[in-house]
Design a protein around this motif. Structure first.
Motif, PDB file in Angstrom:
ATOM      1  N   THR A 213      33.422  45.112  44.551  1.00 52.77           N
ATOM      2  CA  THR A 213      33.898  44.819  45.754  1.00 52.77           C
ATOM      3  C   THR A 213      32.738  44.670  46.821  1.00 52.77           C
ATOM      4  OG1 THR A 213      34.927  47.060  45.994  1.00 52.77           O
ATOM      5  CG2 THR A 213      36.445  45.015  45.569  1.00 52.77           C
TER       6      THR A 213
ATOM      7  N   HIS B  82      36.533  46.828  39.574  1.00 55.97           N
ATOM      8  CA  HIS B  82      36.308  45.604  40.172  1.00 55.97           C
ATOM      9  C   HIS B  82      35.458  45.793  41.194  1.00 55.97           C
ATOM     10  CE1 HIS B  82      40.646  45.015  38.578  1.00 55.97           C
ATOM     11  NE2 HIS B  82      40.768  46.325  39.033  1.00 55.97           N
TER      12      HIS B  82
ATOM     13  N   TYR C  66      45.150  41.803  46.298  1.00 54.61           N
ATOM     14  CA  TYR C  66      45.515  42.235  45.092  1.00 54.61           C
ATOM     15  C   TYR C  66      46.570  43.179  45.224  1.00 54.61           C
ATOM     16  CZ  TYR C  66      44.842  44.970  40.681  1.00 54.61           C
ATOM     17  OH  TYR C  66      44.870  45.645  39.423  1.00 54.61           O
TER      18      TYR C  66
END
Length: 292
Positions: A201, A199, A259
């Motif tokens: 970020t 992911h 999340y």
């Protein structure tokens, strides 16, 4: 608190391999620091995270060791021994038993299959290499190292390197590339490691990544440096002094908090003191931290 802590995520075993614990002035780490806000949080933070006068925060520097489906994975590699960091004294010429702690966890360097790097700052790549016969060589010679091509390109230009990470590219990143051990997250990482997803970020660094791990109906999030201290769980608007892209760092922090809360993911931090692991919940439109 032990230097080697172990947790379970489904069928995966996750072990913290500690390098060092740091005391950092709160107003230095967080330019927006307010003592009155700290006072509101001091009861749940406790002395393992903050001093009574609110002036000093405790941080941990460590790596996460994952054993899953017969694979051995390291997430980040702390700061390393013998690295020349005169502009960053807490990481300069270290001599820690980090490799011995790794072996205490049952892993030798040649048994590591993958080294997964959240970003290319000083305290996340140092054990990528060790000094041998005057040269920096891969610590984990049989491993595939995974990190961002965009991050590599950005920090290959010295003008983009902040002072705390001066020298990192030359002794801890480029030797891995030269050895042919790198595969790029953006193009080559998918499905290489069972259950691990990537992911982006961005914000703390140019192309920072966090990683989620799914195993046997359990989920974990390895957040990298989207947060440095649990006070950011309740104050996600605070960036650390080391966050290079402020607004994107705040957005990525909120993504990680949401999340973890939405998926009940076990949250593995890169720098929280104590166990470094917990769960994120929502209460009265705010996030809360429950340490494990």
């Amino acid at each position: 608190m032990s230097d080697v802590l172990q947790f379970q995520v489904g069928d995966a075993t996750v072990t913290r391999i500690t390098e060092q614990v740091l005391s950092v002035p709160s107003g230095y780490l967080y330019p927006e620091w307010r003592n009155d806000v700290a006072q509101q949080n001091v009861d749940w933070l406790g002395p393992e995270h903050i001093t009574d006068d609110h002036q000093t925060l405790t941080l941990s520097v460590h790596a996460w060791l994952i054993k899953i489906d017969g694979k051995v994975v390291l997430i980040d590699t702390a700061s390393g021994n013998g690295k020349h960091r005169p502009l960053n004294p807490v990481f300069h010429q270290l001599d820690t038993p980090w490799l011995e702690r790794l072996q205490t966890a049952g892993v030798t360097p040649d048994q590591v299959d993958f080294v997964v790097i959240t970003h290319l700052h000083v305290d996340h790549v140092g054990w990528n290499t060790v000094l041998r016969d005057g040269e920096w060589v891969p610590t984990f010679p049989n491993a595939t190292y995974l990190f961002s091509h965009a991050e590599y390109d950005f920090y290959s230009d010295p003008k983009n390197v902040q002072e705390p990470s001066a020298g990192v590219f030359e002794d801890s990143v480029q030797p891995i590339v030269d050895a042919g051990l790198v595969r790029w997250i953006e193009t080559e990482a998918e499905s290489l490691i069972p259950g691990l997803a990537f992911h982006q970020t961005k914000g703390h660094s140019q192309a920072h990544y966090s990683f989620s791990l799914s195993s046997a109906n359990a989920l974990a999030l390895f957040s990298g440096d989207v947060m440095h201290h649990p006070i950011q769980v309740t104050n996600p608007q605070w960036n650390s002094v080391f966050c290079e892209f402020a607004e994107e760092a705040r957005s990525s922090r909120l993504w990680a908090l949401n999340y973890a809360a939405d998926h009940d993911a076990l949250f593995f931090s890169s720098h929280f003191a104590g166990s470094s692991v917990g769960r994120i919940h929502r209460k009265d439109n705010r996030f809360t931290w429950i340490a494990q």
